[in-house]
Write an enzyme that holds these catalytic residues in place. Structure first.
Site, PDB file in Angstrom:
ATOM      1  CB  SER A  13      -0.433   5.839   4.924  1.00 13.01           C
ATOM      2  OG  SER A  13      -0.095   6.390   3.671  1.00 13.01           O
TER       3      SER A  13
ATOM      4  NE  ARG B  14      -2.155   1.370   3.692  1.00 14.80           N
ATOM      5  CZ  ARG B  14      -2.625   1.147   4.914  1.00 14.80           C
ATOM      6  NH1 ARG B  14      -3.741   0.466   5.083  1.00 14.80           N
ATOM      7  NH2 ARG B  14      -1.963   1.596   5.968  1.00 14.80           N
ATOM      8  CG  ASP B  15      -0.553   4.853   0.792  1.00 12.16           C
ATOM      9  OD1 ASP B  15      -1.426   4.539  -0.022  1.00 12.16           O
ATOM     10  OD2 ASP B  15      -0.766   5.556   1.791  1.00 12.16           O
ATOM     11  CB  CYS B  16       3.933   1.983  -4.217  1.00 14.99           C
ATOM     12  SG  CYS B  16       3.093   2.862  -5.559  1.00 14.99           S
TER      13      CYS B  16
END
Length: 590
Positions: A264, A257-259
């Site tokens: 986050s 997630r959120d690369c």
């Protein structure tokens, strides 16, 4: 839409000054102005003076079409005094003496039956409200233009003119926010009420974030408490009264997630698509599909900050990151979003909104079209279809202004386009609403349903307070004009973490503008975007320098300072100092 405040329910708000008109104003034909292709049969106008200062005012105008769908619209009125429109947005303005004509732009010309369009302007003089308006030559007095029947006769009812009944709870509707109460999260509400002055907004609706597998059952985190998804849905059922109840749930736990950020990052590794499906999405879908929740309207916001990364932060772009390249290559963002759409879309009372970033991220032509292509790819992957997408979510957990009131992207200053300024940087859009409406149009052109909607997160984009400009700059220097006129006071439009000076934005409301299903508070005000320094934790959340107030930036924010607040806790944790600043800088004011 307005409603009576009720205990445990969100309050809906509309403009403060409404002008209902009853006589025909000077027609376009009398001025020799060509009307759009179709005449209106009836209309209503809400004219709100949103700000006044010594020499002028700002106004917001909402037009609702009560007749057949219009392919092009033109609103006219006469000012009651010597007022002059100095600049406007979301419409093409023309003024002759006291008479003003506003026509649609290229992107908001279609005005469906019962559909609304909103535009605004700045004017000189007093903010007196005009008394009469016409839409395509027909008086906007709230009627449909049909003659009254003979008062001595009682006409037989025409079945075709019988108004549609109000939707029943659980019935599938076009806009899940319209005609409904909004769920108030008691965990957030208690925290807000515990802050000085916070009681004034503690009954507003905020979304429930499923940001880890443990959140489904209730992970007893500092922010979410011990309430799991079932607990929230049960509470939503309890809060429901005679009207439908809408609850917003953020689906936010993709692998890797959120690369492009660290604050986050999530709990699942880049290859853990199997766990995402079976331990996360399947469990959420089973709960939402429970018969006892069938009367709720469940609006899901699908995976913020995911799919746009596959366009802007990959490959040979200087904004690329290794993590985003990996997620593009393994396909797990597209696969995961497609699976979520498919499984949740099979539930009749779930309305999926795919997160679509914000204008400062994908507002350029080179980003917008390709992003919609990725959205469509996800919507046709892993069993999903286009019909599983009810709309798009814009500005989620971000700060982009809803509407920039003091200039338009098409304006020129001393012969230079606003788009050439350092702040706009050749973007096609300067605010969230114009971007959301253009995104809808692009999506429809690429095969999404024509009635697809959009929601805008307005929880932190009010930008009030002493730094808010009260009118356009008088400077003839382009950059000075934009800097002194813009209400978005961030250092750079790419800044996203705990922004200093931000304020609460528009309160949640349904159908506020053409193509917009709702303004909503997706990000609960007071929850941190990320820690301002590295903090050891077991939540999988890293430290991103964009949350460090001393950071001087990177290529993704033009190498500008981060603009972040100091002393911030981990993402999602309660940040009292930020809440107090949002409250103080709220616009509209609390």
């Amino acid at each position: 839409m307005t409603g009576q405040p009720q205990s445990g329910r969100a309050r809906w708000r509309s403009g403060k000054t409404v002008a209902g008109v009853s006589a025909l104003a000077m027609s376009a034909a009398a001025l020799g102005v060509a009307l759009p292709a179709y005449a209106a049969e009836g209309c209503e106008v809400e004219y709100s003076v949103t700000n006044e200062w010594s020499s002028g005012f700002s106004a917001s105008v909402s037009v609702t079409n009560l007749g057949d769908s219009l392919d092009g619209w033109q609103l006219e009125w006469d000012f009651p005094g010597d007022q002059q429109v100095t600049n406007g947005w979301s419409g093409d303005f023309n003024q002759s003496g006291q008479h003003v004509t506003v026509s649609n732009t290229s992107w908001n010309g279609t005005l469906d039956t019962d559909g609304s369009v909103q535009f605004g302007f700045n004017g000189s003089g007093a903010g007196d409200v005009p008394s009469e308006f016409t839409l395509n030559g027909v008086a906007c007095d709230g009627s449909t233009g049909e003659p009254d029947p003979d008062p001595t006769e009682t006409p037989d009812p025409d079945p075709s003119e019988t108004p549609d009944p109000e939707p029943e709870p659980g019935e599938r509707v076009d806009n899940p926010f319209e005609g409904a109460d909004l769920y108030v999260n008691p965990v957030w509400s208690e925290k807000a009420a515990g802050e000085p002055g916070g009681g004034a907004i503690a009954d507003e609706s905020t979304a429930v974030w499923m940001d880890r597998i443990g959140a489904i059952e209730g992970n007893d985190s500092p922010t979410t408490g011990s309430m799991g998804l079932r607990d929230h849905l049960d509470e939503a059922v309890a809060q429901a009264g005679g009207r439908p109840m809408t609850i917003q749930v953020v689906i936010y736990n993709l692998p890797g997630r959120d690369c492009a950020a660290l604050a986050s990052n999530g709990e699942l590794g880049q290859e853990e698509i199997g766990r995402y499906k079976t331990e996360y999405i399947d469990v959420i879908a089973d709960i939402m599909d429970d018969e006892k929740y069938s009367d709720l309207r469940i609006a899901t916001i699908i995976e913020p900050d995911s799919l746009p990364n596959l366009v802007t932060n990959v490959g040979s772009r200087d904004t690329a990151t290794e993590n985003c390249d990996t997620m593009l290559e393994n396909g797990n963002y597209v696969e995961g979003v497609g699976y979520a759409l498919s499984e949740l879309g099979d539930i009749s009372n779930v309305y999926n909104y795919v997160d679509a970033g914000h204008h400062g991220w994908i507002g350029w032509d080179t980003n917008l079209g390709p992003s919609v292509e990725v959205f469509r790819e996800a919507a046709t992957t892993a069993g999903a279809t286009i019909d599983d997408v009810h709309g798009f979510a814009v500005n989620t957990a971000n700060y982009s202004a809803l509407i920039e009131p003091h200039f338009d992207v098409g304006d020129t200053v001393n012969g230079q386009q606003v788009r050439q300024s350092d702040w706009v940087d050749w973007n096609q859009y300067i605010d969230s609403q114009s971007f959301a409406q253009a995104l809808r149009s692009e999506a429809v052109s690429q095969g999404f349903d024509s009635d697809i909607g959009a929601i805008i997160d307005t929880s932190r984009n009010g930008w009030g307070g002493s730094e808010r400009p009260d009118g356009p700059s008088s400077s003839n220097d382009l950059n000075t004009f934009v800097e002194e006129s813009r209400i978005d006071r961030r250092i750079h439009v790419g800044n996203w973490c705990n922004q200093s000076g931000a304020g609460l934005g528009e309160r949640p409301q349904a159908a506020p503008a053409s193509g917009i299903d709702a303004y909503t508070w997706i990000k609960p005000p007071g929850e941190s975007d990320g820690s301002s320094e590295e903090i050891d934790n077991d939540e999988g959340k890293g430290f991103d320098r964009m949350c460090d107030p001393t950071y001087e930036g990177n290529v993704r924010n033009g190498n500008n300072p981060s603009g972040a607040l100091p002393d911030a806790p981990l993402a999602g944790h309660w940040f009292s100092a930020q809440f107090q600043e949002l409250l103080a800088n709220a616009h509209p004011a609390v």
